[in-house]
Structure formats: C-alpha cells, structure tokens
Design an enzyme around this catalytic site. Structure first.
Site, PDB file in Angstrom:
ATOM      1  N   THR A 183      38.856  28.983  38.540  1.00 39.64           N
ATOM      2  CA  THR A 183      39.307  28.536  39.753  1.00 39.64           C
ATOM      3  C   THR A 183      38.228  27.745  40.654  1.00 39.64           C
ATOM      4  O   THR A 183      37.085  28.404  40.607  1.00 39.64           O
ATOM      5  CB  THR A 183      40.015  29.270  40.433  1.00 39.64           C
ATOM      6  N   LYS A 196      38.552  36.348  39.892  1.00 42.87           N
ATOM      7  CA  LYS A 196      38.573  35.313  38.474  1.00 42.87           C
ATOM      8  C   LYS A 196      36.952  35.357  38.256  1.00 42.87           C
ATOM      9  O   LYS A 196      36.721  34.823  36.902  1.00 42.87           O
ATOM     10  CB  LYS A 196      38.921  33.866  39.323  1.00 42.87           C
ATOM     11  N   TYR A 200      40.982  37.200  45.178  1.00 44.95           N
ATOM     12  CA  TYR A 200      41.337  36.322  44.047  1.00 44.95           C
ATOM     13  C   TYR A 200      40.298  35.757  43.555  1.00 44.95           C
ATOM     14  O   TYR A 200      40.113  35.877  42.214  1.00 44.95           O
ATOM     15  CB  TYR A 200      42.677  35.320  44.668  1.00 44.95           C
TER      16      TYR A 200
HETATM   17  N1  LIG Z   1      47.864  27.912  40.378  1.00 49.27           N
HETATM   18  C1  LIG Z   1      46.622  27.056  40.764  1.00 49.27           C
HETATM   19  O1  LIG Z   1      46.552  26.429  41.756  1.00 49.27           O
HETATM   20  C2  LIG Z   1      45.322  27.619  39.987  1.00 49.27           C
HETATM   21  C3  LIG Z   1      44.223  26.890  40.250  1.00 49.27           C
HETATM   22  C4  LIG Z   1      42.978  26.911  39.478  1.00 49.27           C
HETATM   23  C5  LIG Z   1      43.087  27.698  38.595  1.00 49.27           C
HETATM   24  N2  LIG Z   1      44.165  28.337  38.143  1.00 49.27           N
HETATM   25  C6  LIG Z   1      43.902  29.538  36.928  1.00 49.27           C
HETATM   26  O2  LIG Z   1      44.970  28.941  36.210  1.00 49.27           O
HETATM   27  C7  LIG Z   1      45.536  29.880  35.284  1.00 49.27           C
HETATM   28  C8  LIG Z   1      46.886  29.608  34.849  1.00 49.27           C
HETATM   29  O3  LIG Z   1      47.625  29.522  36.486  1.00 49.27           O
HETATM   30  P1  LIG Z   1      49.206  29.106  36.650  1.00 49.27           P
HETATM   31  O4  LIG Z   1      49.005  28.163  37.961  1.00 49.27           O
HETATM   32  O5  LIG Z   1      49.748  28.438  35.359  1.00 49.27           O
HETATM   33  O6  LIG Z   1      49.889  30.556  36.996  1.00 49.27           O
HETATM   34  P2  LIG Z   1      51.465  30.996  36.888  1.00 49.27           P
HETATM   35  O7  LIG Z   1      52.309  29.884  37.038  1.00 49.27           O
HETATM   36  O8  LIG Z   1      51.474  31.923  38.173  1.00 49.27           O
HETATM   37  O9  LIG Z   1      51.368  31.853  35.584  1.00 49.27           O
HETATM   38  C9  LIG Z   1      50.771  32.958  35.419  1.00 49.27           C
HETATM   39  C10 LIG Z   1      51.545  33.746  34.251  1.00 49.27           C
HETATM   40  O10 LIG Z   1      50.818  34.871  33.793  1.00 49.27           O
HETATM   41  C11 LIG Z   1      51.601  35.586  33.651  1.00 49.27           C
HETATM   42  N3  LIG Z   1      51.272  37.223  33.978  1.00 49.27           N
HETATM   43  C12 LIG Z   1      50.719  37.634  35.323  1.00 49.27           C
HETATM   44  N4  LIG Z   1      50.571  39.065  35.348  1.00 49.27           N
HETATM   45  C13 LIG Z   1      50.833  39.262  34.007  1.00 49.27           C
HETATM   46  C14 LIG Z   1      50.313  40.577  33.102  1.00 49.27           C
HETATM   47  N5  LIG Z   1      50.002  41.589  33.671  1.00 49.27           N
HETATM   48  N6  LIG Z   1      50.385  40.401  31.642  1.00 49.27           N
HETATM   49  C15 LIG Z   1      50.836  39.372  31.130  1.00 49.27           C
HETATM   50  N7  LIG Z   1      50.998  38.186  31.805  1.00 49.27           N
HETATM   51  C16 LIG Z   1      51.179  38.208  33.235  1.00 49.27           C
HETATM   52  C17 LIG Z   1      52.678  35.419  34.659  1.00 49.27           C
HETATM   53  O11 LIG Z   1      54.180  36.067  34.394  1.00 49.27           O
HETATM   54  P3  LIG Z   1      55.216  36.561  35.333  1.00 49.27           P
HETATM   55  O12 LIG Z   1      55.811  35.220  35.538  1.00 49.27           O
HETATM   56  O13 LIG Z   1      55.904  37.817  34.810  1.00 49.27           O
HETATM   57  O14 LIG Z   1      54.388  37.217  36.566  1.00 49.27           O
HETATM   58  C18 LIG Z   1      52.884  33.995  34.527  1.00 49.27           C
HETATM   59  O15 LIG Z   1      53.699  33.479  33.637  1.00 49.27           O
HETATM   60  C19 LIG Z   1      45.159  31.055  35.796  1.00 49.27           C
HETATM   61  O16 LIG Z   1      44.101  31.672  35.026  1.00 49.27           O
HETATM   62  C20 LIG Z   1      44.887  30.680  37.140  1.00 49.27           C
HETATM   63  O17 LIG Z   1      43.906  31.720  37.940  1.00 49.27           O
HETATM   64  C21 LIG Z   1      45.346  28.305  38.723  1.00 49.27           C
END
Ligand SMILES: NC(=O)c1ccc[n+]([C@@H]2O[C@H](COP(=O)([O-])OP(=O)(O)OC[C@H]3O[C@@H](n4cnc5c(N)ncnc54)[C@H](OP(=O)(O)O)[C@@H]3O)[C@@H](O)[C@H]2O)c1
Length: 258
Positions: free
Chosen positions: A86, A114, A110
């Site tokens: 991130t 990361k 957070y």
């Molecule tokens: N969102 C942002 O703005 C952003 C920005 C920069 C980078 N990122 C990075 O991009 C990546 C994807 O993010 P995203 O936005 O797609 O996130 P998201 O929509 O919140 O999805 C995260 C997924 O991880 C699953 N998860 C959480 N804890 C878990 C566990 N203990 N075991 C297995 N699965 C688990 C969640 O499942 P549940 O639904 O069951 O909780 C969810 O399906 C992440 O690494 C995030 O840090 C995100």
C-alpha cells in the site's frame, strides 16, 4: 495458481484476469494459520489482507496476524508469490511522487503491518504497492459515496489527502505484466491524482447524482488512523502503467450499473 482473499475486491478481479486460478476464501484457508497440508501450487496471488485501516489502530495484533503472519504462511508454500502492499507505507511528507527507492515511514498500524508483510514475503516474491483501491464489490470509497449520495444532499469529504484511486480491474490485468519482471517491489497505481473530495465529485458527476461535496480537513473528519497527506505512487523500475483513475471510475460505474 491460487488466489487468496478471493472474496475481496482485488481477489474477485484477479479471478477474472486469471480464470485458470483457484480462488480461496477465508473458510478455505484462514491465512493466520499455516497452509492446509494438501495445498500445492505453482503461483500464489495473495490478496487476503486485513484492510480495515482504522480497525488496525484498535487491534494491531490481529491486523499483523493477517498482514504479516498471513504473508509468511503464503511464502511457506514455497511457490512464487505476489503480495499487494500500500501507499500507506509512506508518511506522505513528500510532495512529488513516491518511487520504489523512497524510504517507507508508515504512520498507522495498518501501514506498519503491510510494511512488515512485505519483508515476510521472502525472495521469490513480487511486492506490488498500489493505492486507494476501488471496484464493483466489497467495501470501497466508490460504493460508499454512491450509497451516501443516494441518501443525502451533501457529503463531507476530506480534501487534504492526495493519491491515485486505482481500479481493481486495471490492477489485476497489470499483474500479468508484473509477472514478467524480476522479483522485487513495484509501484502500480492509476494515472493521475486527486483528493478524496475531488474523487467524490467525480463519482457523483459520472453517476449523474447532484449531491454536493463539502470539502473538509482530515482533522475535522477525525478518523482513528493517521493517513499520509500525499501518497501518489510512480515506478522507476518499469512497472506497468495503469490508465487514469477517471477511466477506472467510468469502467467501475458501468460495471455497477449492469
Ligand atoms: N483497499 C485499498 O484501498 C488498498 C489500497 C492499497 C493496497 N491494498 C492492498 O490490496 C490487497 C487487496 O485489498 P482489497 O481492497 O481487495 O481488500 P478486501 O476487499 O478487504 O479483501 C480482503 C480479503 O481478505 C480476506 N481475509 C481477511 N482476513 C483473512 C484471513 N485471516 N484469512 C483469509 N482471508 C482473509 C477477506 O475475507 P473476509 O471477507 O472473510 O474478511 C477479504 O476477502 C490487500 O493486500 C490490501 O492491503 C488495498
């Protein structure tokens, strides 16, 4: 090939970009635990993460269990690994784009989780840092604004944080090009930049809503986790360039309409 976090917004986009991949939900593998003994793969697209930025301030250990322990467990499978990180690994004090060689300095629990997760990925890994993700599913700013915009005449949105809102469809497609690069850290985020307030205005405009945006300061919004004031990412390492965030927004809204 497996995709963890298959129910998340990036996980879903990855499953579309890599239809041959096998998606794993939390019920299939809670990544805070070691991988299931029978799980074998030639590539892991590790999209499972704790993404509740404010919640991580209250419970940093649980956030680290997913964002550090989860990456470590994925690396234990012994296959090449893609881990998403991130813009929140940076402190936001720069006023020019953050490059891969810039020194991280996370402000939040957070961001720290990361950054430690990046180190847990091992040698056979691509670390893809991206920013302000949005897509057609899961929790994200676009879906929140569409909901609020339908309910209210005015929404207060922070106007002193700048970044690049990145469409998960573009990020997932770009992962194919990342896999052609040597292992290492890459910045892959949408072209252009804006504040959250400017992003909200664009969302309302594209969606045909006449909701007004009241521009407020971060302090007035009062989120628990500190966030970087500036976190635009660019690559000096030949990472794929993504379309402008407005193109991503148009694609996302078109998808949400269908
Ligand atoms: N969102 C942002 O703005 C952003 C920005 C920069 C980078 N990122 C990075 O991009 C990546 C994807 O993010 P995203 O936005 O797609 O996130 P998201 O929509 O919140 O999805 C995260 C997924 O991880 C699953 N998860 C959480 N804890 C878990 C566990 N203990 N075991 C297995 N699965 C688990 C969640 O499942 P549940 O639904 O069951 O909780 C969810 O399906 C992440 O690494 C995030 O840090 C995100």
């Amino acid at each position: 090939m497996i995709v963890t976090g298959a129910g998340g917004q990036l996980g879903q986009a990855l499953l579309e970009a890599f239809p041959e991949a096998h998606g794993l939900m939390r019920a299939d593998w809670d990544v805070t635990l070691p991988p299931p003994p029978d799980l074998e793969t030639d590539l892991i697209l590790h999209a499972a993460a704790w993404t509740n930025v404010d919640g991580a301030e209250d419970d940093p250990q649980s956030a680290a269990a997913v964002n550090v322990g989860g990456v470590q467990h994925a690396a234990e499978l012994g296959a090449p690994l893609v881990v998403w990180s991130t813009d929140y690994v940076f402190d936001g004090r720069k006023r020019t784009r953050y490059l891969e060689s810039d020194t991280p300095g996370p402000l939040s629990a957070y961001g720290r989780s990361k950054l430690h997760g990046e180190s847990a990925a091992g040698e056979q890994a691509w670390i893809v840092r991206s920013s302000w993700l949005f897509g057609w599913s899961s929790h994200n700013f676009v879906r929140t604004m569409l909901r609020l915009g339908a309910e209210r005449a005015e929404v207060a949105v922070v106007d002193d944080q700048r970044g690049s809102p990145t469409y998960v469809g573009h990020l997932a497609e770009a992962t194919k090009a990342v896999l052609e690069l040597p292992y290492g850290t890459y910045h892959v985020a949408a072209g252009g930049e804006c504040t959250w307030a400017e992003f909200a205005e664009a969302i309302f405009e594209e969606a045909g809503l006449d909701t007004r945006v009241r521009r407020i300061k971060t302090a007035e919004f009062g989120a628990r986790a500190p966030r970087p004031a500036y976190s635009v990412l660019r690559s000096e390492r030949g990472a794929p360039e993504l379309p402008h965030w407005r193109e991503g927004l148009a694609e996302c809204l078109a998808r949400l309409k269908t």
